[in-house]
Design a protein around this motif. Structure first.
Motif, PDB file in Angstrom:
ATOM      1  N   MET A 270      14.077  14.945   7.718  1.00 30.55           N
ATOM      2  CA  MET A 270      14.151  13.489   7.560  1.00 30.55           C
ATOM      3  C   MET A 270      12.760  12.891   7.626  1.00 30.55           C
ATOM      4  O   MET A 270      11.851  13.470   8.221  1.00 30.55           O
ATOM      5  CB  MET A 270      15.018  12.882   8.675  1.00 30.55           C
ATOM      6  N   GLY A 271      12.610  11.727   7.044  1.00 26.43           N
ATOM      7  CA  GLY A 271      11.341  11.016   7.179  1.00 26.43           C
ATOM      8  C   GLY A 271      11.212  10.401   8.558  1.00 26.43           C
ATOM      9  O   GLY A 271      12.195  10.263   9.280  1.00 26.43           O
ATOM     10  N   LEU A 272      10.017  10.037   8.906  1.00 33.31           N
ATOM     11  CA  LEU A 272       9.799   9.367  10.191  1.00 33.31           C
ATOM     12  C   LEU A 272      10.517   8.016  10.185  1.00 33.31           C
ATOM     13  O   LEU A 272      10.439   7.261   9.203  1.00 33.31           O
ATOM     14  CB  LEU A 272       8.315   9.148  10.458  1.00 33.31           C
TER      15      LEU A 272
ATOM     16  N   ALA B  81       5.087  -1.703   9.497  1.00 34.02           N
ATOM     17  CA  ALA B  81       5.287  -0.275   9.715  1.00 34.02           C
ATOM     18  C   ALA B  81       5.469   0.434   8.376  1.00 34.02           C
ATOM     19  O   ALA B  81       5.801  -0.176   7.365  1.00 34.02           O
ATOM     20  CB  ALA B  81       6.507  -0.036  10.594  1.00 34.02           C
ATOM     21  N   LEU B  82       5.247   1.731   8.408  1.00 38.19           N
ATOM     22  CA  LEU B  82       5.349   2.540   7.195  1.00 38.19           C
ATOM     23  C   LEU B  82       6.775   3.028   6.984  1.00 38.19           C
ATOM     24  O   LEU B  82       7.478   3.360   7.945  1.00 38.19           O
ATOM     25  CB  LEU B  82       4.401   3.740   7.297  1.00 38.19           C
TER      26      LEU B  82
ATOM     27  N   TYR C  75       7.635   6.246  16.306  1.00 41.17           N
ATOM     28  CA  TYR C  75       8.501   6.833  15.293  1.00 41.17           C
ATOM     29  C   TYR C  75       9.187   8.052  15.886  1.00 41.17           C
ATOM     30  O   TYR C  75       8.680   8.699  16.793  1.00 41.17           O
ATOM     31  CB  TYR C  75       7.693   7.311  14.086  1.00 41.17           C
TER      32      TYR C  75
ATOM     33  N   GLN D 158       4.067   0.754   2.403  1.00 42.36           N
ATOM     34  CA  GLN D 158       4.092  -0.462   3.202  1.00 42.36           C
ATOM     35  C   GLN D 158       4.394  -1.588   2.237  1.00 42.36           C
ATOM     36  O   GLN D 158       3.683  -1.763   1.240  1.00 42.36           O
ATOM     37  CB  GLN D 158       2.758  -0.682   3.888  1.00 42.36           C
TER      38      GLN D 158
ATOM     39  N   GLN E 216       0.632  16.800   7.295  1.00 40.99           N
ATOM     40  CA  GLN E 216       1.124  17.141   8.625  1.00 40.99           C
ATOM     41  C   GLN E 216       1.186  18.657   8.765  1.00 40.99           C
ATOM     42  O   GLN E 216       1.915  19.333   8.021  1.00 40.99           O
ATOM     43  CB  GLN E 216       2.506  16.523   8.885  1.00 40.99           C
TER      44      GLN E 216
ATOM     45  N   PRO F 185       0.940  13.401  11.851  1.00 42.59           N
ATOM     46  CA  PRO F 185       0.414  13.183  10.498  1.00 42.59           C
ATOM     47  C   PRO F 185      -1.056  12.784  10.534  1.00 42.59           C
ATOM     48  O   PRO F 185      -1.491  12.044  11.416  1.00 42.59           O
ATOM     49  CB  PRO F 185       1.285  12.046   9.963  1.00 42.59           C
TER      50      PRO F 185
ATOM     51  N   PHE G 279       0.606   5.349   1.028  1.00 45.20           N
ATOM     52  CA  PHE G 279      -0.207   6.216   1.860  1.00 45.20           C
ATOM     53  C   PHE G 279       0.221   7.662   1.687  1.00 45.20           C
ATOM     54  O   PHE G 279       1.418   7.961   1.582  1.00 45.20           O
ATOM     55  CB  PHE G 279      -0.039   5.837   3.340  1.00 45.20           C
TER      56      PHE G 279
ATOM     57  N   TYR H  11      -0.197  11.340   3.742  1.00 41.01           N
ATOM     58  CA  TYR H  11      -0.588  11.994   4.982  1.00 41.01           C
ATOM     59  C   TYR H  11      -0.331  13.488   4.854  1.00 41.01           C
ATOM     60  O   TYR H  11       0.567  13.928   4.141  1.00 41.01           O
ATOM     61  CB  TYR H  11       0.232  11.461   6.168  1.00 41.01           C
TER      62      TYR H  11
ATOM     63  N   TYR I  69       3.004   1.699  17.189  1.00 39.31           N
ATOM     64  CA  TYR I  69       4.334   2.024  16.676  1.00 39.31           C
ATOM     65  C   TYR I  69       4.867   3.283  17.360  1.00 39.31           C
ATOM     66  O   TYR I  69       4.097   4.174  17.724  1.00 39.31           O
ATOM     67  CB  TYR I  69       4.276   2.299  15.171  1.00 39.31           C
TER      68      TYR I  69
ATOM     69  N   PHE J 141       8.578   6.089   5.368  1.00 37.04           N
ATOM     70  CA  PHE J 141       8.189   7.441   4.977  1.00 37.04           C
ATOM     71  C   PHE J 141       9.227   8.131   4.099  1.00 37.04           C
ATOM     72  O   PHE J 141      10.438   7.945   4.277  1.00 37.04           O
ATOM     73  CB  PHE J 141       7.994   8.316   6.220  1.00 37.04           C
ATOM     74  N   GLY J 142       8.739   8.958   3.184  1.00 33.07           N
ATOM     75  CA  GLY J 142       9.590   9.934   2.517  1.00 33.07           C
ATOM     76  C   GLY J 142       9.803  11.130   3.433  1.00 33.07           C
ATOM     77  O   GLY J 142       9.238  11.208   4.524  1.00 33.07           O
ATOM     78  N   LYS J 143      10.622  12.098   2.945  1.00 35.58           N
ATOM     79  CA  LYS J 143      10.951  13.249   3.771  1.00 35.58           C
ATOM     80  C   LYS J 143       9.868  14.334   3.725  1.00 35.58           C
ATOM     81  O   LYS J 143       9.899  15.266   4.526  1.00 35.58           O
ATOM     82  CB  LYS J 143      12.285  13.839   3.341  1.00 35.58           C
TER      83      LYS J 143
ATOM     84  N   LEU K  50       3.201  14.044   3.374  1.00 34.25           N
ATOM     85  CA  LEU K  50       4.081  12.900   3.535  1.00 34.25           C
ATOM     86  C   LEU K  50       3.569  11.722   2.728  1.00 34.25           C
ATOM     87  O   LEU K  50       2.371  11.435   2.729  1.00 34.25           O
ATOM     88  CB  LEU K  50       4.163  12.484   5.009  1.00 34.25           C
TER      89      LEU K  50
ATOM     90  N   GLY L 142       0.832  -1.200   0.000  1.00 33.29           N
ATOM     91  CA  GLY L 142       0.000   0.000   0.000  1.00 33.29           C
ATOM     92  C   GLY L 142       0.865   1.247   0.000  1.00 33.29           C
ATOM     93  O   GLY L 142       1.973   1.237   0.530  1.00 33.29           O
TER      94      GLY L 142
ATOM     95  N   PHE M  97      -2.132   8.813  14.323  1.00 33.64           N
ATOM     96  CA  PHE M  97      -0.971   9.333  15.034  1.00 33.64           C
ATOM     97  C   PHE M  97      -1.394  10.206  16.209  1.00 33.64           C
ATOM     98  O   PHE M  97      -2.417  10.897  16.157  1.00 33.64           O
ATOM     99  CB  PHE M  97      -0.103  10.169  14.090  1.00 33.64           C
TER     100      PHE M  97
ATOM    101  N   LEU N 266      11.143   4.327  12.275  1.00 33.96           N
ATOM    102  CA  LEU N 266      10.510   3.429  13.232  1.00 33.96           C
ATOM    103  C   LEU N 266      11.488   3.049  14.337  1.00 33.96           C
ATOM    104  O   LEU N 266      12.593   2.573  14.060  1.00 33.96           O
ATOM    105  CB  LEU N 266      10.025   2.170  12.516  1.00 33.96           C
TER     106      LEU N 266
ATOM    107  N   ASN O 114      -1.750  -2.462   6.850  1.00 33.37           N
ATOM    108  CA  ASN O 114      -2.128  -1.950   5.535  1.00 33.37           C
ATOM    109  C   ASN O 114      -3.390  -1.117   5.554  1.00 33.37           C
ATOM    110  O   ASN O 114      -4.108  -1.017   4.560  1.00 33.37           O
ATOM    111  CB  ASN O 114      -2.282  -3.084   4.521  1.00 33.37           C
TER     112      ASN O 114
END
Lengths: 114, 112
Positions: B41-43, A101-102, B35, A91, A38, A44, A34, A36, B33, A104-106, A87, A32, B103, B45, B98
């Motif tokens: 930067m991205g989140l 867990a996801l 993060y 997955q 923020q 997010p 996603f 988001y 989770y 993420f991009g920046k 964002l 998937g 959050f 985990l 999925n």
């Protein structure tokens, strides 16, 4: 290794000026993708999930599309309240050993001016 | 309908101090989770849990510990705070894999 790259890093639009944000990904088996939103100082907030290439979803001025290599978030006639960081996260099948867990991009920081 | 609640919102720690970041959700989600989000930067985990009593490491677990004694709560423990742990921490939960993650509002932690 799974990678998620968002572009541009920052985008400034005039109110009403439509544009697109890009999210390119490399994953071993996409479960998937996603999107988001923020806002500063907030967590997010979910916008869309896309599961397969060719899928599209819309919500108000936002439309998300998915191909086998990238996703676009199209913003039509944006308003100042659309200003936020967007964002993208994926997955992957390989994430099954991390509780799905996801990754993420920046993010893309969008500013819409009146 | 509170969703995911994190406390505190802000905290300043001295190097070597310990603290627990609290996270609770009222949606009966099994998956939770932690993060961290650093500027530009991205989140990333830190730890995750697939149900009460089950936890495992994520991408950046060093310096942290977690527990999951109930479905609702998933606290994150910092034992010996270091400046590298200065970050914004987000807790999230999902009903099943999925699907959309919910959050919390985040905890902004500064270690000096």
């Amino acid at each position: 290794e799974d990678q998620v790259t968002q572009s541009p890093e920052a985008l400034r639009l005039q109110e009403g000026e439509s544009s697109s944000l890009n999210c390119s990904y490399t994953v071993s088996g996409l479960r998937g993708l996603f999107w988001y939103r923020q806002d500063p100082g907030k967590g997010p907030e979910f916008l869309f999930t896309l599961y397969s290439a060719g899928e599209e979803k819309e919500k108000e001025r936002l439309k998300a599309t998915l191909t086998k290599k990238e996703s676009f978030l199209h913003i039509t006639a944006p308003k100042p309240e659309d200003s936020a960081t967007y964002l993208c996260a994926v997955q992957a099948v390989a994430n099954s050993n991390s509780g799905y867990a996801l990754n993420f991009g920046k993010g893309t920081s969008l500013l819409v001016t009146p | 309908n509170a969703g995911v609640t994190q406390t505190p919102k802000f905290r300043i720690l001295k190097i070597g101090q310990s603290m627990t970041l609290q996270c609770t959700q009222d949606m009966n989600h099994n998956y939770m989770y932690w993060y961290r989000q650093d500027p530009g930067m991205g989140l990333k985990l830190i730890y995750y849990s697939v149900g009460a009593g089950i936890t495992d490491k994520g991408e950046v677990p060093n310096g942290y510990n977690v527990s999951r004694s109930t479905t609702e709560d998933f606290p994150l423990r910092l034992e010996l705070a270091a400046p590298s742990q200065t970050s914004v921490y987000f807790c999230a939960s999902t009903e099943v894999p999925n699907t959309e993650a919910f959050f919390g509002q985040g905890t902004r932690l500064t270690v000096v």
